[in-house]
Scaffold this active site. Structure first.
Site, PDB file in Angstrom:
ATOM      1  N   ASP A 100      38.460  62.618  68.661  1.00 40.56           N
ATOM      2  CA  ASP A 100      38.140  61.578  67.678  1.00 40.56           C
ATOM      3  C   ASP A 100      37.431  60.390  68.339  1.00 40.56           C
ATOM      4  OD1 ASP A 100      38.103  60.402  65.171  1.00 40.56           O
ATOM      5  OD2 ASP A 100      40.281  60.396  64.925  1.00 40.56           O
ATOM      6  N   ASP A 116      37.646  59.301  56.441  1.00 39.73           N
ATOM      7  CA  ASP A 116      39.001  59.764  56.164  1.00 39.73           C
ATOM      8  C   ASP A 116      39.288  59.740  54.667  1.00 39.73           C
ATOM      9  OD1 ASP A 116      39.344  59.832  58.892  1.00 39.73           O
ATOM     10  OD2 ASP A 116      41.103  58.522  58.913  1.00 39.73           O
TER      11      ASP A 116
END
Length: 501
Positions: A299, A359
Site C-alpha cells: 500500500d 477505499d
C-alpha cells in the site's frame, strides 16, 4: 517544488464543438479520480496540499480550470454517437505519459507530454471509442507482460477493526467463515499489527502476538495467509527513520520530504535509488514470505514515484518506482502481490492485482470534502464506484481490485440500494472479490449478499460513454448505476439496476 523535466510528444487540434464532447480521464494512482465528464466542465484539484501527494501526481495535477482536463497514460474524447479520439502510451515501464485536453475557442487542443525516456504513443480517430480504448489498453498490457492470474476471494481486517486488529480477531473470523461455508481463498491481516510505520518486524502492543504466528493457524483452517505492508513509508517516530534518515527522499532544502498526512501526522518515503534501500526492500518481502505469507497487499506505493531530490539523480521517477517494485518482487517471487495507492500503468507486469479506486467506506459520500475541498480521492462508496467503474478496461493490465463489499447493517450508514451498488460494481469490474465485515455481525440477509459478492465474474463492458448518471461510466451491458442524488428513469438515487439476460 522539484519539477521533473518533460518533453512534448504530440499535439492535435480537433475541429469539433467542445460542448458536444465528453472526456474520459484516469488519474495517476489507485485513488486518483477517473471520470467521464462534459469537456466544458471543471476538473477539480484538492485545496489541501498534502492531498496532492497522497491522492495525485503533484508534478501533473488536475487542472482546476473549466474546459481543461488532464489524464495519465491514456485519454478519450467522445462524440454523442460514440465516436471520437483515443490516445494511449504503448509502454509505461520507464516513462510517465501525460495527456491534456483543452477547450480552444470552437476547437479542442490535445497535448501529450512525457517524463522519462522517449516513448511512443498511439492516437486514433475512431468510430468506436469503447472498442479502441480496450484494444489500446490491452496492447499496453501485452507490451509490459501483464500478469492477470485467477481472481482470489479475500477477507481483510481493515474495515472491521482498522488499526485495533488483534491476532484473535483474525482467527475468530476465519473460524466463522468456515462455519458459514464462505468461500474465501485468503485471510489478509491489515494495518495495526506492527510497532510503527516502517518497523514491520516488531509487534504493536495491542496485537496479542507476532504476525509470524498467524500463517500456520490460517493454513490449518484452509486459508492462504495475507499481510499488509506500506513498504516505502516511514513514520518520524519509527526506528527505520531514526536509524536511516539518509534513506529518505529529500526536498530541495536537503531535509526528508513529508509525502502525506495519515496515522496522526506526516510521514516520509524511502528513496528507492539508494542501493541499501533496495536491499532492505528485498529483505522485507523475503522475511514476510518466510513467515508464511504468500499474499502481499502493498500500500501507499506512490511514495517511490514522487518528485524529490534522490540519491541517484540520473534515475527518473518512473524507473525509481519500477526498481523498487522489482526489489519487492525479487524478495518474494512466488507471492501474489496486490498493489494499492500505486502508479497504475507503471505497475503492469510486476503486480498480480491493483486497487483501481479509492477505499470503500460504510457511508455513501463525504460531500464536504469532495465538493468544498475538491478532493474525491478519499474513502466513500460513491468515490470507489465513480473511479473503479471508469477504469473498467484495466483488467488487461492486472486483476482489478475495486475494494471490499460492505454487506453489514450494523456500524454502517449504507442503505439497501447503496449496498447493492457496491455488489453490482464487483460483478461489473470482475477481478478480486473482497470483504471486511465482522462475520459475527451478519444476519441471513447479509450472509446471502456476501455469498453473492464472492461469486467470480468476467469483466463487463460499457454500452455507451455518451450518457452517464453521475460523471462516471455508469451504463454497462449487465446493468446500470445511478451515482446521482436523485432518481433517474426507474433508478433510485445511488442504486444499481441489474439487466436480466
Amino acid at each position: 517544488m522539484f519539477e521533473p523535466e518533460k518533453q512534448l510528444v504530440g499535439e492535435w487540434v480537433l475541429d469539433v464543438r467542445p460542448e458536444e464532447v465528453r472526456v474520459l480521464v484516469s488519474g495517476f494512482q489507485s485513488w486518483s479520480e477517473a471520470e467521464l465528464r462534459p469537456l466544458t466542465d471543471l476538473q477539480a484539484v484538492p485545496m489541501m496540499k498534502w492531498r496532492h501527494e497522497q491522492g495525485h501526481d503533484p508534478a501533473f495535477l488536475p487542472s482546476g480550470e473549466a474546459g481543461v482536463w488532464r489524464s495519465h497514460t491514456l485519454l478519450a474524447l467522445v462524440r454523442p454517437d460514440g465516436s471520437g479520439w483515443v490516445g494511449c502510451a504503448v509502454d509505461a515501464a520507464h516513462t510517465f505519459t501525460h495527456w491534456e485536453a483543452r477547450v480552444d475557442g470552437q476547437q479542442v487542443r490535445v497535448t501529450c507530454t512525457s517524463e522519462g525516456p522517449a516513448v511512443e504513443v498511439a492516437w486514433q480517430d475512431t468510430a468506436d471509442v469503447i472498442g479502441t480504448l480496450e484494444t489500446l489498453s490491452a496492447q499496453l498490457g501485452r507490451n509490459m507482460n501483464a500478469i492477470t492470474p485467477t481472481p482470489l476471494r479475500v477477507w481483510c481486517s481493515w474495515y472491521s477493526y482498522y488499526r485495533d486488529v488483534t491476532l484473535e480477531n483474525m482467527l475468530d473470523n476465519a473460524r466463522l467463515a468456515r462455519q458459514h461455508s464462505l468461500p474465501f481463498d485468503v485471510f489478509q491481516l491489515d494495518d495495526g499489527f506492527q510497532a510503527d510505520l516502517g518497523d514491520w518486524f516488531e509487534p504493536s502492543s495491542h496485537f496479542g502476538g507476532h504476525a509470524s504466528e498467524l500463517p500456520a493457524q490460517l493454513d490449518a483452517l484452509g486459508f492462504t495467509p495475507g499481510i499488509w505492508l506500506a513498504p516505502f513509508l516511514a513514520s518520524p517516530t519509527s526506528k527505520l527513520f531514526r536509524d536511516h534518515s539518509d534513506w529518505m527522499l529529500r526536498g530541495e532544502d536537503g531535509q526528508p520530504l513529508p509525502v502525506g498526512n495519515n496515522w496522526g501526522g506526516p510521514y516520509y518515503t524511502l528513496d528507492t535509488t539508494h542501493p541499501e534501500v533496495l536491499n532492505w526492500l528485498r529483505e522485507l518481502s523475503a522475511t514476510v514470505r518466510g513467515w508464511g505469507y504468500t499474499y502481499l497487499k502493498l500500500d501507499f506505493l506512490y511514495g517511490a514515484a514522487l518528485p524529490g531530490v534522490r540519491h541517484d539523480p540520473s534515475i527518473g521517477r518512473a524507473q525509481a518506482y519500477r526498481n523498487a517494485m522489482q526489489a519487492l518482487r525479487d524478495g518474494a517471487p512466488d507471492a501474489f502481490i496486490l498493489a494499492c495507492g500505486a502508479p497504475l500503468a507503471g505497475s503492469i507486469g510486476l503486480v498480480d492485482a491493483m486497487r483501481t479506486g479509492p477505499d470503500v467506506a460504510p457511508y455513501w459520500d463525504e460531500e464536504s470534502r469532495r465538493v468544498w475541498l475538491g478532493d474525491a480521492t478519499g474513502p466513500s462508496a460513491r468515490n470507489a464506484l465513480h473511479t473503479a467503474l471508469s477504469r473498467w478496461y484495466q483488467h488487461s493490465w492486472y486483476q482489478p481490485d475495486p475494494d471490499v463489499a460492505i454487506v453489514r447493517r450494523e456500524l454502517s450508514l449504507l442503505n439497501h440500494h447503496e449496498r447493492g451498488s457496491i455488489a453490482g460494481m464487483l460483478d461489473i469490474i470482475g477481478g478480486l472479490r473482497a470483504s471486511s465485515d465482522p462475520i459475527s455481525m451478519l444476519d441471513e440477509e447479509g450472509l446471502a449478499l456476501l455469498h453473492r459478492c464472492l461469486q467470480i465474474s468476467t469483466p463487463d463492458r460499457p454500452t455507451t460513454l455518451a450518457q452517464s448518471f453521475g460523471g462516471a461510466v455508469t451504463h454497462f451491458s449487465r446493468g446500470t448505476f445511478n451515482l446521482t442524488n436523485q432518481s433517474v428513469t426507474n433508478l433510485p438515487a445511488h442504486a444499481y439496476l441489474e439487466q436480466r439476460l
